[in-house]
Design an enzyme around this catalytic site. Structure first.
Site, short mmCIF file in Angstrom:
data_model
loop_
_atom_site.label_atom_id
_atom_site.label_comp_id
_atom_site.label_asym_id
_atom_site.label_seq_id
_atom_site.Cartn_x
_atom_site.Cartn_y
_atom_site.Cartn_z
N ASN A 83 -4.97 5.06 6.97
CA ASN A 83 -5.16 5.98 5.94
C ASN A 83 -6.05 7.58 6.34
O ASN A 83 -6.71 8.26 5.73
CB ASN A 83 -6.42 5.40 5.12
N ASP A 107 0.65 4.66 8.76
CA ASP A 107 0.91 3.69 9.46
C ASP A 107 0.60 4.03 10.78
O ASP A 107 2.02 4.91 11.64
CB ASP A 107 1.82 3.31 9.57
N HIS A 121 4.39 1.73 1.32
CA HIS A 121 4.93 2.23 2.33
C HIS A 121 6.35 1.15 3.31
O HIS A 121 6.88 0.33 2.62
CB HIS A 121 3.87 1.47 3.34
#
Length: 358
Positions: free
Chosen positions: A253, A323, A349
């Protein structure tokens, strides 16, 4: 009886000239296109030398002028280009020293495991075939898992963590082909271990940690908590690294550098790109960990792992790299490749994969 011509009408010579002009016009109207027979209609103009030369001047084709509006529209269409997409290069299966990889790990924020399963995410996992599969934001208690995932024969060793307080919130999973020596949940601090964000598996040669780091939230309402988490998590990882090398994967994040998101200037006060979060990530790297993707591809742009569902962001590649695979500095020479599988759908994602030669 013919009526007399008015006195101001032209004489016989003029009538003859008018008849010639009329016949010429008629022949021009009935004639085929240029080069097919009859001559073109003569262009009116002043006579040279007091009479007709008997030769007609070449008449240029008229130029079609575009209006300013049409010209501006054409220029705009010419200037518009399609989005620049990241092209994942071929996998490197050996370390810089030439040693073939011995461990393949895939990490994926699935944004809801049950929805991801319906979008055929599991089919891609079987094609990718990692030794260990780490999932984040599963939003699913173990008792509610789809049986196809709970009973997967490829991964007989499965570990799940979910939020204690909020059902359908957060959650991580670790699925392995080989049994770890030990598995723990959380980071050892009650304040940070209620939301099911961390699983650590110990193997003979290394630790593998999968994490879903808390978001600072809309309006940065959890930024202070996020900073506290970063400090505690960094201390936890340093403790593991002191015992044996470490691999960390998951949705961390944060977009560390401006190259790691599409619109850095407009997001400096947005969760995931605040100075505080970026500084916290920098301190984690300084504590002895390596961002594997940027180590291998330091200047590669447009490489993102997250795109909002809004405004067709993924098709336009308006994304963020949130990520990561981080490894202990001692594993730098063992890293073969760090992949971003941007073409794989199933979540907001995309999955990432690490090849390492341990």
């Amino acid at each position: 009886m013919r009526s007399a011509r008015p006195g101001n009408w032209p004489g016989n010579g003029c009538w003859r000239s008018l008849r010639v002009q009329a016949l010429g016009k008629l022949r021009w109207l009935l004639a085929p296109r240029r080069g097919c027979g009859w001559p073109e209609m003569p262009k009116r103009g002043k006579k040279q030398g007091g009479g007709d030369s008997g030769e007609e001047p070449e008449v240029p084709e008229p130029e079609v002028k575009k209006s300013k509006k049409e010209g501006a529209k054409g220029a705009k269409e010419k200037a518009v280009e399609g989005p620049i997409l990241y092209q994942d290069p071929p996998d490197k299966l050996a370390s810089p020293s030439g040693k073939r990889y011995t461990l393949k790990v895939t990490s994926w924020n699935v944004d809801g495991l049950r929805a991801w399963f319906k979008k055929k995410g599991l089919e891609w996992v079987r094609e990718e075939g990692p030794d260990v599969l780490c999932l984040q934001e599963t939003k699913c208690a173990e008792k509610l898992l789809p049986p196809e995932i709970r009973d997967m024969p490829e991964y007989p060793h499965k570990y799940w963590a979910c939020s204690d307080d909020k059902e359908g919130y957060s959650g991580v999973a670790l699925l392995s082909k080989t049994e770890p020596l030990n598995v723990t949940y959380g980071i050892g601090e009650e304040e940070h271990d209620k939301e099911g964000r961390v699983i650590t598996a110990e193997f003979p040669s290394h630790f593998l940690v999968t994490a879903y780091v808390p978001n600072a939230g809309r309006g940065l309402v959890r930024l202070e908590y996020r900073q506290q988490w970063d400090i505690a998590f960094r201390a936890y990882l340093k403790g593991l690294d002191a015992r044996k090398p470490l691999i960390l994967c998951g949705d961390l994040n944060v977009a560390h550098k401006e190259i790691d998101l599409k619109n850095p200037k407009g997001n400096k006060k947005s969760a995931g790109f605040t100075p505080q979060e970026r500084e916290g990530f920098g301190e984690l790297l300084a504590a002895g960990f390596l961002d594997t993707f940027r180590h291998l591809y330091p200047d590669t742009p447009y490489a993102y792992t997250f795109w909002t569902y809004m405004m067709n962001a993924r098709a336009k590649n308006v994304g963020w790299r949130l990520d990561y695979f981080l490894v202990s500095q001692s594993l730098q020479g063992a890293v073969c490749d760090s992949k971003i599988r941007t073409q794989v759908m199933g979540s907001d994602h995309c999955p990432i994969t690490l090849y390492v030669a341990l």
